[in-house]
Motif scaffolding. Structure first.
Motif, PDB file in Angstrom:
ATOM      1  N   SER A  16     -37.194  21.331 -18.015  1.00 24.86           N
ATOM      2  CA  SER A  16     -35.741  21.453 -17.936  1.00 24.86           C
ATOM      3  C   SER A  16     -35.227  20.342 -17.055  1.00 24.86           C
ATOM      4  O   SER A  16     -35.882  19.932 -16.096  1.00 24.86           O
ATOM      5  CB  SER A  16     -35.321  22.825 -17.376  1.00 24.86           C
ATOM      6  N   THR A  23     -28.819  24.079 -14.877  1.00 28.10           N
ATOM      7  CA  THR A  23     -29.604  23.463 -15.941  1.00 28.10           C
ATOM      8  C   THR A  23     -28.701  22.752 -16.943  1.00 28.10           C
ATOM      9  O   THR A  23     -27.787  23.347 -17.502  1.00 28.10           O
ATOM     10  CB  THR A  23     -30.431  24.535 -16.669  1.00 28.10           C
ATOM     11  N   SER A  26     -32.725  22.260 -21.371  1.00 28.77           N
ATOM     12  CA  SER A  26     -33.943  23.040 -21.266  1.00 28.77           C
ATOM     13  C   SER A  26     -34.546  23.123 -22.661  1.00 28.77           C
ATOM     14  O   SER A  26     -33.928  22.735 -23.653  1.00 28.77           O
ATOM     15  CB  SER A  26     -33.647  24.449 -20.744  1.00 28.77           C
ATOM     16  N   THR A  28     -35.016  25.719 -24.398  1.00 24.44           N
ATOM     17  CA  THR A  28     -34.194  26.615 -25.230  1.00 24.44           C
ATOM     18  C   THR A  28     -32.985  25.885 -25.790  1.00 24.44           C
ATOM     19  O   THR A  28     -32.652  26.004 -26.980  1.00 24.44           O
ATOM     20  CB  THR A  28     -33.729  27.833 -24.412  1.00 24.44           C
ATOM     21  N   ARG A  29     -32.312  25.101 -24.953  1.00 23.63           N
ATOM     22  CA  ARG A  29     -31.125  24.378 -25.420  1.00 23.63           C
ATOM     23  C   ARG A  29     -31.491  23.283 -26.417  1.00 23.63           C
ATOM     24  O   ARG A  29     -30.749  23.040 -27.372  1.00 23.63           O
ATOM     25  CB  ARG A  29     -30.372  23.797 -24.219  1.00 23.63           C
ATOM     26  N   ALA A  55     -23.946  33.272 -26.187  1.00 27.51           N
ATOM     27  CA  ALA A  55     -24.790  32.473 -25.299  1.00 27.51           C
ATOM     28  C   ALA A  55     -25.017  31.082 -25.875  1.00 27.51           C
ATOM     29  O   ALA A  55     -25.069  30.093 -25.136  1.00 27.51           O
ATOM     30  CB  ALA A  55     -26.115  33.183 -25.072  1.00 27.51           C
ATOM     31  N   ASP A  58     -21.839  29.118 -25.274  1.00 23.71           N
ATOM     32  CA  ASP A  58     -21.735  28.808 -23.847  1.00 23.71           C
ATOM     33  C   ASP A  58     -22.623  27.619 -23.502  1.00 23.71           C
ATOM     34  O   ASP A  58     -22.230  26.724 -22.745  1.00 23.71           O
ATOM     35  CB  ASP A  58     -22.139  30.014 -22.999  1.00 23.71           C
ATOM     36  N   ALA A  59     -23.844  27.605 -24.058  1.00 24.93           N
ATOM     37  CA  ALA A  59     -24.768  26.501 -23.797  1.00 24.93           C
ATOM     38  C   ALA A  59     -24.227  25.195 -24.359  1.00 24.93           C
ATOM     39  O   ALA A  59     -24.304  24.137 -23.716  1.00 24.93           O
ATOM     40  CB  ALA A  59     -26.135  26.812 -24.405  1.00 24.93           C
ATOM     41  N   THR A  62     -21.384  23.884 -22.188  1.00 21.92           N
ATOM     42  CA  THR A  62     -21.881  23.276 -20.954  1.00 21.92           C
ATOM     43  C   THR A  62     -22.460  21.894 -21.215  1.00 21.92           C
ATOM     44  O   THR A  62     -22.166  20.932 -20.491  1.00 21.92           O
ATOM     45  CB  THR A  62     -22.960  24.171 -20.313  1.00 21.92           C
TER      46      THR A  62
END
Length: 275
Positions: A16, A23, A26, A28-29, A55, A58-59, A62
């Protein structure tokens, strides 16, 4: 009873990339970005990761806010009525992340080979240090910007940040905080604003005392029992989120596609910077 010898250990790379506000990227992203590139749908991509739909957005918000240009954009039209698309910049970021991850894993493999030369207590101390140094923030809105203005007010400092060619935001912090952050023109700084500190307006003729006024288009409204979470997208692709009451949304006519202004006081903007 003799102590058992330390067994071979292998660290697995789950990389990450951290900023001062949490973060930025990562695994996941990155997987979310990869799935968006394959499927062209945030809903399908979120299910594949898996993440909740909210979610996932939101990611994306960001990442888009912290990046110099959007990684993901909304598209309209077509048989499906629209969707999401990974930008060319987003594709490059994914490729660079995966290349760096390979090098990261190779470095961890070399470290694992030398673990027998390190005491177990030292490893535990290192793990504790890494845990204590990690930082997350509850601020919904996170922006990366360049300092374009500094004004010494005696007790406090007024700091102007350039978010994109069209928008600047202003923060007022104490003089001690400004000195601690070592602020100077041209320095990259991270700005954080809680969604509860962001208010909305739709009348362009309204005069507001708030220094920070960001006009954009409402792209999402998540309804709750009392309050709604409203996300505006700026022309640059960055997003601003506000939490307002349902009654306020109704009175202002807030819905997807509405042009609105997100405004907040300069004292509501928290700054962070690299050393």
């Amino acid at each position: 009873m003799p102590a058992r010898p330390m067994t071979a250990t292998r660290f697995l790379a789950r990389m990450s990339l951290e900023t001062e506000v949490g973060t930025a990227l990562s695994d996941t992203r990155i997987r979310l970005l990869e799935e968006i590139g394959r499927k062209g749908s945030i809903n399908q991509a979120a299910k594949a990761v898996p993440l909740s739909y909210k979610a996932a957005w939101d990611a994306i918000d960001t990442m888009n806010n912290l990046a110099p240009e959007p990684l993901v954009v909304r598209v309209t039209g077509g048989r499906q009525g629209g969707g999401t698309q990974l930008t060319e910049y987003g594709r490059r970021i994914v490729a660079m992340y995966r290349a760096l991850e390979i090098e990261y894993q190779a470095a961890l493999d070399r470290l694992s080979e030398r673990l027998n030369d390190v005491g177990g207590g030292d490893i535990q101390a290192f793990q504790k240090l890494m845990h204590s140094m990690s930082m997350k923030t509850s601020a919904r809105n996170q922006f990366a910007g360049i300092v374009t203005g500094l004004r010494d007010g005696g007790v406090d400092y007024e700091v102007r940040l350039r978010l994109d060619p069209r928008h600047e935001i202003t923060s007022v912090i104490t003089k001690a905080s400004a000195e601690n952050l070592n602020l100077q023109i041209g320095k990259e700084v991270f700005a954080m604003v809680k969604s509860s500190s962001v208010m909305l307006a739709v009348d362009k003729g309204m005069k507001l005392t708030a220094r920070n006024q960001l006009w954009g288009e409402v792209v999402a409204v998540h309804e709750g029992p009392v309050n709604n979470e409203v996300t505006l997208q700026l022309p640059s692709g960055r997003n601003v989120t506000a939490v307002v009451t349902q009654d306020s949304c109704t009175a202002l006519g807030i819905e997807v596609g509405t042009e609105a202004c997100a405004f907040f006081k300069s004292s509501s903007v928290i700054l962070a910077a690299y050393d």
